[in-house]
Design a protein around this motif. Structure first.
Motif, short mmCIF file in Angstrom:
data_model
loop_
_atom_site.label_atom_id
_atom_site.label_comp_id
_atom_site.label_asym_id
_atom_site.label_seq_id
_atom_site.Cartn_x
_atom_site.Cartn_y
_atom_site.Cartn_z
N CYS A 274 -5.42 1.93 -0.33
CA CYS A 274 -5.11 1.79 -1.75
C CYS A 274 -6.15 0.84 -2.34
CB CYS A 274 -3.71 1.22 -1.94
SG CYS A 274 -3.16 1.16 -3.67
N SER B 151 0.81 10.47 -4.28
CA SER B 151 2.18 9.97 -4.17
C SER B 151 2.58 9.83 -2.70
CB SER B 151 3.15 10.93 -4.86
OG SER B 151 3.25 12.14 -4.13
N ALA B 152 3.65 9.10 -2.46
CA ALA B 152 4.17 8.96 -1.10
C ALA B 152 4.54 10.32 -0.53
CB ALA B 152 5.38 8.03 -1.09
N ILE C 4 6.06 6.07 2.20
CA ILE C 4 5.60 7.24 2.97
C ILE C 4 6.54 7.48 4.15
CG2 ILE C 4 3.75 8.13 4.45
CD1 ILE C 4 1.78 6.56 2.62
N VAL D 72 -3.43 3.97 5.76
CA VAL D 72 -2.87 4.03 4.40
C VAL D 72 -3.71 3.12 3.51
CG1 VAL D 72 -0.83 3.68 2.96
CG2 VAL D 72 -0.56 4.47 5.35
N CYS E 214 1.37 12.12 0.53
CA CYS E 214 0.84 11.54 1.78
C CYS E 214 1.68 11.97 2.97
CB CYS E 214 0.82 10.02 1.67
SG CYS E 214 -0.36 9.37 0.45
N CYS F 27 -4.80 8.52 4.25
CA CYS F 27 -4.37 8.89 2.91
C CYS F 27 -4.63 7.71 1.97
CB CYS F 27 -2.91 9.32 2.88
SG CYS F 27 -1.76 8.11 3.58
N ASP F 28 -4.68 8.00 0.68
CA ASP F 28 -4.97 6.97 -0.32
C ASP F 28 -3.89 7.04 -1.39
OD1 ASP F 28 -5.97 5.33 -2.36
OD2 ASP F 28 -8.04 5.81 -1.86
N THR F 29 -3.09 5.99 -1.45
CA THR F 29 -1.97 5.98 -2.39
C THR F 29 -2.36 5.50 -3.77
OG1 THR F 29 -1.26 3.72 -1.80
CG2 THR F 29 -0.37 5.54 -0.47
N SER G 4 0.82 -1.22 0.00
CA SER G 4 0.00 0.00 0.00
C SER G 4 0.85 1.27 0.00
CB SER G 4 -0.96 0.01 1.19
OG SER G 4 -0.25 -0.02 2.41
N GLY G 5 2.16 1.15 0.21
CA GLY G 5 3.03 2.32 0.14
C GLY G 5 3.52 2.84 1.47
#
Length: 197
Positions: free
Chosen positions: A115, A158-159, A25, A113, A162, A152-154, A20-21
């Protein structure tokens, strides 16, 4: 970064599925936060383990001990006055309960986080270093507790975007925190079971 309770570091707790990133982040946060922080990813703890093969019957207990040790390491770093950025997968209810019992709830900023599943699956295929379908197995469980301080929504952000959102939130974070509310019994901390991660 705002002051935490005297002598205790702030824990920025990133929760989301695999891919999910969260780690991206966290890396961006370490670059833009004013004070010194430590990134503590659970993957680093799994990577410390010896490479010996583990019998299937031993695996659940070993994984649980790894997660429990990770939680205690985070708590110890924060108790020593260090600010910590954690990336985590709350894929089983006991993980959240364990953290609620170990971390000072007022000093935790719980970050959701998110996605989309198609994007998670695309990243998983592209990475090639995760079991196929891991994110899908986690998808319905990691956010089951339902409470966050900031999200936040990746899928589209972008990281770096976020990380800026989280940084800008920190000086104006409201109380009680999501962790304080969860510790008080709100939001279903003991909610539905889920897939490991």
């Amino acid at each position: 970064m705002p002051d935490a309770d005297a002598g205790t570091g702030l824990i920025v707790f990133l929760n989301g599925t695999s891919s999910s990133g969260k780690s991206s982040i966290a890396g961006e946060l370490l670059n833009i936060l004013d004070e010194t922080c430590f990134h503590m990813p659970v993957d680093a703890f799994h990577a410390m383990r010896s490479r010996r093969s583990v019998a299937p019957g031993e695996l659940p207990g070993m994984l649980r001990r790894t997660w429990a040790g990770f939680h205690r390491a985070v708590a110890g770093m924060a108790a020593a006055g260090n600010n910590v950025v954690v990336d985590h997968v709350l894929g089983e209810p006991w993980r959240l309960r364990d953290c609620l019992g170990l971390f000072p709830p007022r000093n935790v900023v719980l970050v959701g986080v998110h996605c989309s599943l198609p994007e998670l699956e695309r990243r998983e295929r592209e990475r090639g270093d995760r079991p196929v379908g891991l994110a899908a197995r986690q998808f319905g469980f990691v956010h089951a507790h339902g409470l966050y301080d900031v999200e936040c929504d990746t899928t589209t952000a972008s990281a770096a975007e976020c990380a800026r959102r989280i940084r800008d939130f920190l000086p104006r974070r409201p109380f009680p925190t999501a962790f304080e509310r969860l510790a008080a019994g709100a939001g279903g901390a003991g909610g539905a079971g889920g897939a490991g991660g």
